[in-house]
Design a protein around this motif. Structure first.
Motif, PDB file in Angstrom:
ATOM      1  N   LYS A 173       1.109  -1.357   0.058  1.00  0.00           N
ATOM      2  CA  LYS A 173      -0.094   0.121  -0.053  1.00  0.00           C
ATOM      3  C   LYS A 173       0.791   1.211  -0.082  1.00  0.00           C
ATOM      4  O   LYS A 173       1.910   1.143   0.547  1.00  0.00           O
ATOM      5  CB  LYS A 173      -0.898   0.086   1.103  1.00  0.00           C
ATOM      6  CG  LYS A 173      -1.886  -1.071   1.066  1.00  0.00           C
ATOM      7  CD  LYS A 173      -2.600  -1.419   2.617  1.00  0.00           C
ATOM      8  CE  LYS A 173      -3.508  -2.571   2.584  1.00  0.00           C
ATOM      9  NZ  LYS A 173      -2.673  -3.984   2.376  1.00  0.00           N
ATOM     10  N   TYR A 226       0.932   5.488   0.930  1.00  0.00           N
ATOM     11  CA  TYR A 226       0.269   6.320   1.900  1.00  0.00           C
ATOM     12  C   TYR A 226       0.871   7.960   1.590  1.00  0.00           C
ATOM     13  O   TYR A 226       2.208   7.977   1.602  1.00  0.00           O
ATOM     14  CB  TYR A 226       0.056   6.240   3.369  1.00  0.00           C
ATOM     15  CG  TYR A 226      -0.312   4.753   3.550  1.00  0.00           C
ATOM     16  CD1 TYR A 226      -1.878   4.956   4.153  1.00  0.00           C
ATOM     17  CD2 TYR A 226       0.079   3.552   3.607  1.00  0.00           C
ATOM     18  CE1 TYR A 226      -2.425   3.574   4.582  1.00  0.00           C
ATOM     19  CE2 TYR A 226      -0.357   2.285   4.072  1.00  0.00           C
ATOM     20  CZ  TYR A 226      -1.806   2.470   4.550  1.00  0.00           C
ATOM     21  OH  TYR A 226      -2.394   1.281   5.066  1.00  0.00           O
ATOM     22  N   ARG A 251      -4.658   7.120   1.878  1.00  0.00           N
ATOM     23  CA  ARG A 251      -4.013   5.901   1.243  1.00  0.00           C
ATOM     24  C   ARG A 251      -4.396   6.068  -0.018  1.00  0.00           C
ATOM     25  O   ARG A 251      -5.613   6.152  -0.422  1.00  0.00           O
ATOM     26  CB  ARG A 251      -4.832   4.592   1.891  1.00  0.00           C
ATOM     27  CG  ARG A 251      -4.226   3.257   1.189  1.00  0.00           C
ATOM     28  CD  ARG A 251      -4.410   2.191   2.146  1.00  0.00           C
ATOM     29  NE  ARG A 251      -5.927   1.539   2.182  1.00  0.00           N
ATOM     30  CZ  ARG A 251      -6.356   0.844   3.055  1.00  0.00           C
ATOM     31  NH1 ARG A 251      -5.373   0.400   4.263  1.00  0.00           N
ATOM     32  NH2 ARG A 251      -7.626   0.617   3.280  1.00  0.00           N
TER      33      ARG A 251
END
Length: 240
Positions: free
Chosen positions: A83, A85, A212
């Motif tokens: 992920k 961010y 995110r």
């Protein structure tokens, strides 16, 4: 093979992957409940499986991967992806939750901190790490989330967990604020990175903004605004 992101016409029972931009102040559970309720009213049914792949804290915004119907079986696969961010860390203070959800509990000097020190400290928090999660987290101990125990003042031993931070890039420094972009493995707490950044600078740090922007191959441009998505799922009696 990953399920493709879904656009209308939706086949909710067969399975959809919806990339929702979670609003600030909402829990991930709030968003899932809202989408589930809308789908039930849209189809005129009592039950449908709807779940998300990876919790975002209430103060955070950004990508929440929501699966419906048969595609809920793919949630674990989606949750395991890296992920990305973006956000802001405020140096010179700490909070019990490592973010702005709790009041400041200690302050520290920042006059000694240079831009190069911040960049080097961020670089030192990349790679394979043993990260200590915040006590205000959803990790369960004895069947109860840590944040519930923390709010009751219960002392709980939190064990470090292995995570990987692929990149911790500093994008703006305007003391005491530091903006960043982080790409990391599942299970990484950005709040803990904020705290550790402050600690490694002989100061304090806590997270004041978080978004995110991507999960695996799914990019920010593919996200639905929540209200726009709900507008595509009218109740059955509203006509289609």
């Amino acid at each position: 093979m990953l399920p493709p992101t879904t656009t209308p016409p939706f086949t909710f029972q067969e399975g959809c992957l919806l990339l929702v931009d979670k609003p600030k102040g909402w829990t991930s559970f709030d968003v899932v409940n809202k989408v589930r309720w809308a789908i039930r009213k849209h189809l005129g049914i009592k039950k449908i499986k709807v779940g998300h792949a990876g919790t975002l804290d209430p103060m955070a915004t950004g990508m929440l991967n929501i699966c419906t119907g048969k595609w809920t079986k793919r949630l674990a696969e989606l949750q395991g992806m890296d992920k990305t961010y973006t956000g802001t860390i405020t140096l010179g203070a700490t909070t019990a939750s490592y973010d702005a959800e709790e009041p400041i509990n200690a302050t520290f000097p920042t006059d000694h901190i240079t831009d190069e020190m911040i960049r080097q400290a961020a670089l030192g928090l990349t790679g394979d790490l043993e990260q200590l999660p915040p006590i205000f987290s959803a990790i369960k101990v004895d069947g109860q989330p840590l944040y519930k125990k923390a709010r009751k003042g219960v002392q709980v031993e939190v064990k470090p967990r292995p995570v990987t931070v692929h990149e911790f890039k500093i994008t703006r420094i305007e003391m005491p604020e530091v903006d960043f972009e982080i790409t990391c493995s599942k299970g990484t707490y950005i709040r803990s990175l904020a705290y550790d950044l402050g600690k490694n600078l002989d100061s304090g740090g806590y997270l004041t903004a978080l978004r995110r922007s991507s999960v695996g191959p799914f990019a920010e441009a593919s996200m639905w605004d929540l209200e726009d998505l709900l507008g595509q799922i009218p109740p059955m009696d509203a006509g289609e």
